[in-house]
Design a protein around this motif. Structure first.
Motif, PDB file in Angstrom:
ATOM      1  N   LEU A  44       0.827  -1.203   0.000  1.00  0.00           N
ATOM      2  CA  LEU A  44       0.000   0.000   0.000  1.00  0.00           C
ATOM      3  C   LEU A  44       0.861   1.253   0.000  1.00  0.00           C
ATOM      4  O   LEU A  44       1.942   1.278   0.592  1.00  0.00           O
ATOM      5  CB  LEU A  44      -0.907   0.024   1.240  1.00  0.00           C
ATOM      6  N   GLU A  45       0.377   2.286  -0.656  1.00  0.00           N
ATOM      7  CA  GLU A  45       1.010   3.608  -0.582  1.00  0.00           C
ATOM      8  C   GLU A  45       0.425   4.342   0.621  1.00  0.00           C
ATOM      9  O   GLU A  45      -0.784   4.285   0.859  1.00  0.00           O
ATOM     10  CB  GLU A  45       0.743   4.400  -1.863  1.00  0.00           C
ATOM     11  N   ARG A  46       1.294   5.014   1.379  1.00  0.00           N
ATOM     12  CA  ARG A  46       0.836   5.696   2.594  1.00  0.00           C
ATOM     13  C   ARG A  46      -0.290   6.686   2.294  1.00  0.00           C
ATOM     14  O   ARG A  46      -1.291   6.745   3.014  1.00  0.00           O
ATOM     15  CB  ARG A  46       2.023   6.408   3.256  1.00  0.00           C
ATOM     16  N   ASP A  47      -0.148   7.452   1.223  1.00  0.00           N
ATOM     17  CA  ASP A  47      -1.152   8.467   0.893  1.00  0.00           C
ATOM     18  C   ASP A  47      -2.505   7.862   0.543  1.00  0.00           C
ATOM     19  O   ASP A  47      -3.544   8.515   0.675  1.00  0.00           O
ATOM     20  CB  ASP A  47      -0.666   9.331  -0.277  1.00  0.00           C
ATOM     21  N   ALA A  48      -2.489   6.603   0.084  1.00  0.00           N
ATOM     22  CA  ALA A  48      -3.745   5.945  -0.288  1.00  0.00           C
ATOM     23  C   ALA A  48      -4.391   5.247   0.898  1.00  0.00           C
ATOM     24  O   ALA A  48      -5.503   4.732   0.785  1.00  0.00           O
ATOM     25  CB  ALA A  48      -3.480   4.933  -1.400  1.00  0.00           C
ATOM     26  N   PHE A  49      -3.710   5.257   2.065  1.00  0.00           N
ATOM     27  CA  PHE A  49      -4.211   4.561   3.243  1.00  0.00           C
ATOM     28  C   PHE A  49      -4.535   5.533   4.374  1.00  0.00           C
ATOM     29  O   PHE A  49      -5.640   5.523   4.921  1.00  0.00           O
ATOM     30  CB  PHE A  49      -3.169   3.539   3.698  1.00  0.00           C
ATOM     31  N   VAL A  50      -3.571   6.370   4.707  1.00  0.00           N
ATOM     32  CA  VAL A  50      -3.763   7.334   5.790  1.00  0.00           C
ATOM     33  C   VAL A  50      -4.816   8.368   5.388  1.00  0.00           C
ATOM     34  O   VAL A  50      -4.827   8.858   4.257  1.00  0.00           O
ATOM     35  CB  VAL A  50      -2.428   8.020   6.140  1.00  0.00           C
ATOM     36  N   GLY A  51      -5.713   8.652   6.325  1.00  0.00           N
ATOM     37  CA  GLY A  51      -6.793   9.608   6.061  1.00  0.00           C
ATOM     38  C   GLY A  51      -8.097   8.958   5.673  1.00  0.00           C
ATOM     39  O   GLY A  51      -9.147   9.602   5.675  1.00  0.00           O
ATOM     40  N   LYS A  52      -8.050   7.659   5.352  1.00  0.00           N
ATOM     41  CA  LYS A  52      -9.260   6.937   4.956  1.00  0.00           C
ATOM     42  C   LYS A  52     -10.031   6.460   6.191  1.00  0.00           C
ATOM     43  O   LYS A  52      -9.451   6.170   7.232  1.00  0.00           O
ATOM     44  CB  LYS A  52      -8.904   5.719   4.101  1.00  0.00           C
ATOM     45  N   HIS A  53     -11.346   6.351   6.049  1.00  0.00           N
ATOM     46  CA  HIS A  53     -12.167   5.794   7.123  1.00  0.00           C
ATOM     47  C   HIS A  53     -11.987   4.286   7.146  1.00  0.00           C
ATOM     48  O   HIS A  53     -11.661   3.665   6.125  1.00  0.00           O
ATOM     49  CB  HIS A  53     -13.640   6.155   6.906  1.00  0.00           C
ATOM     50  N   ILE A  54     -12.192   3.682   8.292  1.00  0.00           N
ATOM     51  CA  ILE A  54     -12.004   2.242   8.443  1.00  0.00           C
ATOM     52  C   ILE A  54     -12.804   1.440   7.413  1.00  0.00           C
ATOM     53  O   ILE A  54     -12.338   0.409   6.905  1.00  0.00           O
ATOM     54  CB  ILE A  54     -12.353   1.782   9.881  1.00  0.00           C
ATOM     55  N   LEU A  55     -14.016   1.933   7.073  1.00  0.00           N
ATOM     56  CA  LEU A  55     -14.847   1.193   6.119  1.00  0.00           C
ATOM     57  C   LEU A  55     -14.360   1.336   4.681  1.00  0.00           C
ATOM     58  O   LEU A  55     -14.759   0.569   3.804  1.00  0.00           O
ATOM     59  CB  LEU A  55     -16.308   1.644   6.223  1.00  0.00           C
ATOM     60  N   GLU A  56     -13.487   2.321   4.445  1.00  0.00           N
ATOM     61  CA  GLU A  56     -12.887   2.454   3.115  1.00  0.00           C
ATOM     62  C   GLU A  56     -11.730   1.476   2.943  1.00  0.00           C
ATOM     63  O   GLU A  56     -11.508   0.948   1.850  1.00  0.00           O
ATOM     64  CB  GLU A  56     -12.395   3.885   2.892  1.00  0.00           C
ATOM     65  N   VAL A  57     -10.984   1.236   4.021  1.00  0.00           N
ATOM     66  CA  VAL A  57      -9.835   0.333   3.923  1.00  0.00           C
ATOM     67  C   VAL A  57     -10.202  -1.099   4.287  1.00  0.00           C
ATOM     68  O   VAL A  57      -9.504  -2.047   3.907  1.00  0.00           O
ATOM     69  CB  VAL A  57      -8.669   0.819   4.815  1.00  0.00           C
ATOM     70  N   ALA A  58     -11.306  -1.259   5.029  1.00  0.00           N
ATOM     71  CA  ALA A  58     -11.787  -2.600   5.397  1.00  0.00           C
ATOM     72  C   ALA A  58     -13.312  -2.586   5.333  1.00  0.00           C
ATOM     73  O   ALA A  58     -13.984  -2.440   6.362  1.00  0.00           O
ATOM     74  CB  ALA A  58     -11.308  -2.984   6.794  1.00  0.00           C
ATOM     75  N   PRO A  59     -13.885  -2.749   4.143  1.00  0.00           N
ATOM     76  CA  PRO A  59     -15.340  -2.611   3.960  1.00  0.00           C
ATOM     77  C   PRO A  59     -16.187  -3.543   4.820  1.00  0.00           C
ATOM     78  O   PRO A  59     -17.343  -3.231   5.103  1.00  0.00           O
ATOM     79  CB  PRO A  59     -15.524  -2.937   2.464  1.00  0.00           C
TER      80      PRO A  59
END
Length: 351
Positions: A44-59
């Motif tokens: 994963l790229e940090r910018d594509a992970f940090v700042g996301k809501h939990i349901l965006e990274v783990a639906p």
């Protein structure tokens, strides 16, 4: 005396190199930070992970009850421990031990992958049963055939030769099982030796070793190797990788086709190499795909095999920080995708 900045640097170095995966959420369960170990493991790229809501990274986090439990930690301040199973129809199950604890107004999560331990227990049970079966069966055949041969009176040379042929087949099957078990144990317990890898030479050597396998002459190979830099890994594991998958492509080819093929594509960057092996063989039934990395599992009886090779391959690749995936369509073929790290900084010193 360590300054505040030095302490922060040491703390960052520790968390980024720890085997555990760390994620920090705010009070709304948005990702504030994650350690490099987690990002590298999932590519994963940090910018594509940090700042996301939990349901965006783990639906499926809400469905699994993680959202509710993390909110409980934020509300009560009491840490909790969860055993989580991440299921995949292709990759099988991954078992995680998750500890969630309050950090400021949010929640910190430490994730340890306990798949290896769970699988080891399961594999030992299967190993004990199957090894007993795979040794007992050919040995019983040998004893029965020997008994029948000794009872022949008078001795007919053609019948005797027939018995000897069947005995030879049973003993060969037994020796193959023992050899594969020993090879698997050896690879798993050996300390890896990282060296410069010459993919072309290894592939050629593997193909040469498999030239006597039935169907080899009918198999067409296409190889594309595009690595503009040196790659270092354990040669025995790389050899085992190609040995297993090329052997399977030959044995489980579609015998009704005149154009059986295996395409090998190797590319990557300075940190990781990606190996894609794609055949147009018989493929694997969808309902059986989740089992192919299990010890002693065989998805088809088209050809004889021990069911040890892919289990060992996955174990050793993951142990050294790599990942192996596959896609298969019954009747059309199978594609393996392997991502392995460049171990250039881990080369064993020459003594």
């Amino acid at each position: 005396m360590i300054t505040g900045n030095e302490q922060q640097t040491l703390r960052s170095a520790f968390f980024d190199n720890a085997e555990l995966h760390f994620i920090l959420f705010d009070s709304e369960l948005n990702v504030i930070d994650a350690n490099e170990t987690l990002l590298k493991f999932y590519h994963l790229e940090r910018d594509a992970f940090v700042g996301k809501h939990i349901l965006e990274v783990a639906p499926n986090a809400e469905e699994k009850g993680l959202v509710k439990k993390y909110n409980e930690v934020i509300l009560t301040g009491k840490p909790i421990i969860i055993e989580e199973i991440i299921g995949s129809p292709i990759y099988g199950n991954q078992y995680n031990r998750v500890k969630a604890f309050k950090v400021g107004n949010g929640v910190g999560v430490a994730i340890s992958n306990i798949t290896e331990y769970r699988n080891t227990i399961e594999s030992l049970e299967v190993f004990s049963y199957r090894l007993s079966h795979d040794i007992k069966s050919p040995m019983t055949s040998v004893l029965e055939l020997t008994k029948m041969a000794l009872q022949e009176d008078p001795v007919d040379i053609d019948t005797l030769k027939s018995y000897c042929g069947l005995i030879n087949e049973s003993v060969s099957r037994l020796l193959e099982t023992v050899e594969q078990v020993n090879k698997s144990l050896k690879i798993q317990k050996e300390i890896p030796h990282f060296e410069l890898i010459d993919f072309k030479t290894i592939i050629d050597e593997v193909k040469k070793s498999l030239a006597s396998v039935e169907g080899y002459s009918a198999q067409h190979f296409e190889e594309i190797i595009d690595l503009p830099f040196d790659f270092h890994f354990d040669k025995s594991i790389i050899t085992s990788l190609f040995q297993n998958i090329i052997d399977n492509a030959i044995k489980y080819r579609n015998i009704e086709r005149d154009d059986s093929s295996l395409k090998i594509n190797i590319s990557g960057d300075k940190e990781f190499v990606k190996i894609i092996l794609s055949d147009n063989g018989i493929g694997i039934k969808k309902e059986l795909q989740k089992n192919i990395f299990k010890l002693f599992y065989r998805a088809t009886s088209q050809a004889h095999g021990t069911g040890i090779g892919l289990y060992t391959l996955r174990y050793t690749i993951e142990k050294l920080g790599g990942r192996i995936f596959f896609e298969s369509i019954e009747g059309q073929g199978t594609t393996f995708k392997i991502i392995i790290p460049n171990k250039i900084g881990s080369i064993n010193p020459v003594v």
